[in-house]
Design an enzyme around this catalytic site. Structure first.
Site, mmCIF file in Angstrom:
data_model
loop_
_atom_site.group_PDB
_atom_site.id
_atom_site.type_symbol
_atom_site.label_atom_id
_atom_site.label_comp_id
_atom_site.label_asym_id
_atom_site.label_seq_id
_atom_site.Cartn_x
_atom_site.Cartn_y
_atom_site.Cartn_z
ATOM 1 N N ASN A 127 4.989 -1.973 11.205
ATOM 2 C CA ASN A 127 5.365 -0.773 10.589
ATOM 3 C C ASN A 127 5.197 0.530 11.381
ATOM 4 O O ASN A 127 3.840 0.959 11.272
ATOM 5 C CB ASN A 127 5.144 -0.719 8.994
ATOM 6 C CG ASN A 127 5.632 0.482 8.446
ATOM 7 O OD1 ASN A 127 6.251 1.346 8.969
ATOM 8 N ND2 ASN A 127 5.393 0.648 7.040
ATOM 9 N N CYS A 168 8.289 7.061 6.249
ATOM 10 C CA CYS A 168 9.099 6.029 6.813
ATOM 11 C C CYS A 168 10.634 6.354 6.589
ATOM 12 O O CYS A 168 11.498 6.068 7.471
ATOM 13 C CB CYS A 168 9.162 4.750 6.224
ATOM 14 S SG CYS A 168 7.273 4.015 6.276
ATOM 15 N N HIS A 184 14.386 -0.322 7.249
ATOM 16 C CA HIS A 184 12.927 0.078 7.558
ATOM 17 C C HIS A 184 12.175 -1.118 7.802
ATOM 18 O O HIS A 184 12.335 -2.112 7.028
ATOM 19 C CB HIS A 184 12.531 1.032 6.414
ATOM 20 C CG HIS A 184 10.872 1.097 6.873
ATOM 21 N ND1 HIS A 184 10.359 1.727 7.957
ATOM 22 C CD2 HIS A 184 9.879 1.184 5.990
ATOM 23 C CE1 HIS A 184 9.004 1.716 7.885
ATOM 24 N NE2 HIS A 184 8.942 1.575 6.532
HETATM 25 N N1 ACO Z 1 -5.324 -10.760 5.183
HETATM 26 C C1 ACO Z 1 -5.673 -11.946 4.186
HETATM 27 N N2 ACO Z 1 -5.895 -11.379 3.018
HETATM 28 C C2 ACO Z 1 -5.259 -10.375 2.492
HETATM 29 C C3 ACO Z 1 -4.954 -9.211 3.446
HETATM 30 C C4 ACO Z 1 -4.918 -9.631 4.798
HETATM 31 N N3 ACO Z 1 -4.655 -8.733 5.676
HETATM 32 N N4 ACO Z 1 -4.540 -8.290 2.883
HETATM 33 C C5 ACO Z 1 -4.623 -8.423 1.483
HETATM 34 N N5 ACO Z 1 -5.083 -9.757 1.403
HETATM 35 C C6 ACO Z 1 -5.402 -10.461 -0.136
HETATM 36 C C7 ACO Z 1 -5.792 -9.716 -0.979
HETATM 37 O O1 ACO Z 1 -7.244 -9.180 -1.300
HETATM 38 C C8 ACO Z 1 -5.166 -10.330 -2.312
HETATM 39 O O2 ACO Z 1 -6.132 -11.312 -2.665
HETATM 40 P P1 ACO Z 1 -6.519 -11.716 -4.017
HETATM 41 O O3 ACO Z 1 -5.293 -12.391 -4.422
HETATM 42 O O4 ACO Z 1 -7.699 -12.649 -4.027
HETATM 43 O O5 ACO Z 1 -6.743 -10.494 -4.862
HETATM 44 C C9 ACO Z 1 -3.919 -11.150 -1.846
HETATM 45 O O6 ACO Z 1 -4.285 -11.264 -0.426
HETATM 46 C C10 ACO Z 1 -2.690 -10.765 -2.063
HETATM 47 O O7 ACO Z 1 -2.840 -9.360 -2.064
HETATM 48 P P2 ACO Z 1 -1.367 -8.400 -2.373
HETATM 49 O O8 ACO Z 1 -1.799 -7.151 -2.076
HETATM 50 O O9 ACO Z 1 -1.135 -8.697 -3.769
HETATM 51 O O10 ACO Z 1 -0.408 -8.925 -1.315
HETATM 52 P P3 ACO Z 1 1.059 -8.969 -1.150
HETATM 53 O O11 ACO Z 1 1.994 -10.267 -1.156
HETATM 54 O O12 ACO Z 1 1.609 -7.870 -1.947
HETATM 55 O O13 ACO Z 1 1.125 -8.269 0.300
HETATM 56 C C11 ACO Z 1 1.899 -6.321 1.437
HETATM 57 C C12 ACO Z 1 0.526 -6.982 0.881
HETATM 58 C C13 ACO Z 1 2.109 -6.912 2.696
HETATM 59 C C14 ACO Z 1 1.016 -4.696 1.717
HETATM 60 C C15 ACO Z 1 3.301 -6.089 0.632
HETATM 61 O O14 ACO Z 1 2.611 -5.611 -0.671
HETATM 62 C C16 ACO Z 1 3.716 -4.883 1.146
HETATM 63 O O15 ACO Z 1 4.527 -4.837 2.336
HETATM 64 N N6 ACO Z 1 4.077 -3.643 0.420
HETATM 65 C C17 ACO Z 1 5.185 -2.760 0.762
HETATM 66 C C18 ACO Z 1 4.747 -1.920 2.139
HETATM 67 C C19 ACO Z 1 5.693 -0.966 2.421
HETATM 68 O O16 ACO Z 1 6.948 -1.303 2.311
HETATM 69 N N7 ACO Z 1 5.372 0.192 2.910
HETATM 70 C C20 ACO Z 1 6.653 0.982 3.052
HETATM 71 C C21 ACO Z 1 6.269 2.461 3.270
HETATM 72 S S1 ACO Z 1 4.857 2.704 4.722
HETATM 73 C C22 ACO Z 1 4.833 4.184 4.953
HETATM 74 O O17 ACO Z 1 5.564 5.039 4.536
HETATM 75 C C23 ACO Z 1 3.911 4.901 5.912
#
Ligand code: ACO
Length: 333
Positions: A290, A119, A260
């Site tokens: 993204n 990214c 980003h």
């Molecule tokens: N739908 C429903 N539930 C989901 C989904 C989904 N799509 N995905 C995960 N869950 C669930 C999980 O299983 C978890 O359930 P549990 O509590 O029963 O275990 C719960 O939702 C919470 O999951 P988390 O992973 O803790 O959710 P979080 O709030 O952290 O959000 C996310 C996840 C959106 C991926 C976030 O962590 C994020 O945006 N991270 C940063 C990503 C980023 O910035 N990337 C940049 C670079 S990308 C690149 O370089 C290509």
């Protein structure tokens, strides 16, 4: 890695972007994996993303964006001396996607190569080309962030497949004339101790795809989202602060921050920590998700073309991605 004073100022003479026609909505995804529009919007801010057609490669997306940037810059493809494509989804491992773009544009005089910084790639390309122009090696450069992430997405993994999309954004950089704006300060960094947080584990020399592992989805993106989130906020804040300080600006001077486009919660946290009001932070991730290296480039073009900022305005771009990598740029438009 920080900036030292350049001899020749470099400006952005034109921007362009392209996204494929096909829209994939949250509702459509919810019919395929165990997720919901409500979860995706609340946790990420994403409503829909674009998916490239079969036979539409990263170089095609890149070329479409590049043509628009060239047109706005008033430069012909034959005038371009350097093309850098930032991508983690090249058409082929070799030759570089930039070579395919050079051919498609007819930019026969340009030196062309790719960089891989996920990214952060578009701002890495901006810093590299700014330096090469200001050192006098090239008069101008076409930089492109382009991705077909749909080709490296595990469509059965709900934790990642809701996040990514396809698209491309481009900018033409050239020597600035007196009185024109310029790229005032840049910053980039890497922490290779955190490669495991976000990766495509297979398909390279470490883990070639074989007939035995072909169905293990090793060629798709996997991410420890929570960890990445934490680092993203801290690193983007630090990088943005560095370029703002180096430019000699105050937060209240900044007309627009273009971060980003990965997660609205990350964007809100950065705006808060930089003390820049949310209305001065450009967001389009609800439409595209993204798109990795393309995201900040598409956002820059949309903000430019819709008059979000005007000549003389101070803008800050800031990105973060796999590597881990991060970068920022302070630009007087
Ligand atoms: N739908 C429903 N539930 C989901 C989904 C989904 N799509 N995905 C995960 N869950 C669930 C999980 O299983 C978890 O359930 P549990 O509590 O029963 O275990 C719960 O939702 C919470 O999951 P988390 O992973 O803790 O959710 P979080 O709030 O952290 O959000 C996310 C996840 C959106 C991926 C976030 O962590 C994020 O945006 N991270 C940063 C990503 C980023 O910035 N990337 C940049 C670079 S990308 C690149 O370089 C290509």
């Amino acid at each position: 890695m920080s900036e030292t004073k350049s001899v020749i100022d470099v400006c952005i003479a034109g921007t362009g972007s392209y996204v494929p026609e096909r829209i994939l909505s949250n509702e459509e995804l919810a019919a395929k994996v165990d997720t919901s529009d409500e979860w995706i919007v609340t946790r990420t801010g994403i409503k829909e993303r674009r998916i490239a057609a079969e036979g539409q490669f990263t170089s095609h997306l890149a070329t479409n964006a590049a043509r628009k940037a060239l047109e706005q810059a008033g430069l012909a493809a034959e005038d371009i001396e350097l093309i850098i494509v930032a991508t983690i989804t090249p058409d082929t491992p070799t030759p570089a996607t930039a070579c395919h773009v050079q051919k498609a544009l007819g930019a026969s005089k340009a030196v062309a190569f790719d960089i891989s910084a996920a990214c952060s790639g578009f701002l890495y390309a901006m810093k590299i080309s700014k330096r090469l122009i200001s050192d006098g090696a090239f008069k101008n450069a076409l930089i492109i962030g382009a991705e077909k992430l749909s080709s490296v997405t595990n469509w059965s993994d709900r934790s990642t497949c809701v996040l990514f999309g396809d698209g491309a954004g481009a900018a033409v950089l050239r020597r600035a004339e007196p009185g024109e704006g310029s790229i005032v300060a840049t910053e980039m960094g890497t922490d290779g101790s955190l490669t495991h947080l976000l990766e495509i584990p297979g398909g390279g020399t470490a883990c070639p795809i074989t007939s035995e592992n072909v169905n293990d989805n090793l060629q798709t993106l996997s991410m420890l989202g929570k960890e990445v989130f934490k680092h993203a906020v801290n690193r983007m804040k630090e990088a943005a602060e560095k370029v703002i300080e180096r430019a000699g600006w105050q937060p209240e001077d900044i007309a627009c921050v273009i971060p980003h486009q990965a997660n609205l919660r990350i964007i809100d946290a950065i705006a808060d920590r930089l003390a820049v009001p949310n209305e001065r932070v450009f967001v389009n991730l609800h439409k595209y998700g993204n798109t990795s290296a393309a995201a900040v480039a598409i956002a820059l073009d949309e903000a430019n073309r819709t008059g979000v900022f005007k000549r003389g305005d101070k803008i800050v771009l800031v990105v973060f991605g796999a590597g881990l990598t991060w970068a920022a740029a302070a630009i007087e438009w």
